[in-house]
Design a protein around this motif. Structure first.
Motif, short mmCIF file in Angstrom:
data_model
loop_
_atom_site.label_atom_id
_atom_site.label_comp_id
_atom_site.label_asym_id
_atom_site.label_seq_id
_atom_site.Cartn_x
_atom_site.Cartn_y
_atom_site.Cartn_z
N GLN A 97 34.51 13.50 40.56
CA GLN A 97 34.67 12.79 39.29
C GLN A 97 33.46 13.07 38.42
O GLN A 97 32.33 13.07 38.90
CB GLN A 97 34.80 11.29 39.53
CG GLN A 97 34.98 10.51 38.25
CD GLN A 97 35.28 9.05 38.53
OE1 GLN A 97 35.90 8.71 39.53
NE2 GLN A 97 34.83 8.18 37.64
N GLY A 99 31.72 11.56 34.98
CA GLY A 99 31.76 10.46 34.02
C GLY A 99 32.60 9.30 34.52
O GLY A 99 33.08 9.29 35.65
N GLU A 100 32.78 8.34 33.66
CA GLU A 100 33.59 7.17 33.97
C GLU A 100 34.95 7.32 33.31
O GLU A 100 35.05 7.89 32.21
CB GLU A 100 32.91 5.90 33.46
CG GLU A 100 31.61 5.58 34.17
CD GLU A 100 31.82 5.30 35.65
OE1 GLU A 100 32.82 4.66 36.01
OE2 GLU A 100 30.96 5.73 36.46
N GLU A 103 35.87 7.71 29.39
CA GLU A 103 34.78 8.27 28.58
C GLU A 103 35.16 9.65 28.10
O GLU A 103 35.83 10.40 28.83
CB GLU A 103 33.50 8.40 29.42
CG GLU A 103 32.79 7.13 29.72
CD GLU A 103 31.51 7.37 30.53
OE1 GLU A 103 31.25 8.53 30.93
OE2 GLU A 103 30.79 6.39 30.76
N SER A 106 35.22 12.95 30.45
CA SER A 106 35.31 12.60 31.88
C SER A 106 36.57 13.20 32.48
O SER A 106 37.52 13.52 31.78
CB SER A 106 35.33 11.08 32.07
OG SER A 106 36.50 10.52 31.52
#
Length: 112
Positions: A97, A99-100, A103, A106
């Protein structure tokens, strides 16, 4: 000489990042695909000289796929080994993964 035409013979060394065969749905962004890379292995080579499947999967995640400072996180789901015709093979299942979720930029990948 730089003016000579390139050789018509296939080079014996290839860039290992180029797949020998690949499939992915047309007009996709790469979330779903299959690639196969074939490489020569010296006779008598044993993959276990690098460690067992789990230790190698963890090393790959920590040092290549989601190394510190990359902004990526990796999680090992499963690792296994099998012997086929006297050759050992490792299989890794993991997620990466960046980023969140939500976002900009991401993404999330689940790989086997």
């Amino acid at each position: 000489n730089s003016l000579d035409p390139p050789s018509l013979r296939r080079e014996s060394r290839r860039n290992v990042e180029e797949p020998d065969a690949a499939y992915g749905p047309m007009n996709s962004t790469g979330e779903e695909n299959v690639s196969v890379i074939v490489s020569s292995v010296p006779a008598g080579f044993d993959l276990s000289v690098f460690g067992d499947a789990q230790s190698q999967a963890n090393w790959l995640l920590a040092n290549v796929l989601a190394k510190p400072g990359s902004g990526k996180t990796g999680a090992l789901i499963n690792s296994s080994s099998k012997v086929v015709s006297g050759a050992k093979y490792y299989t890794f299942e993991y997620t990466i993964q960046k980023g969140e979720p939500g976002e900009p930029g991401s993404w999330f990948r689940h790989n086997v």
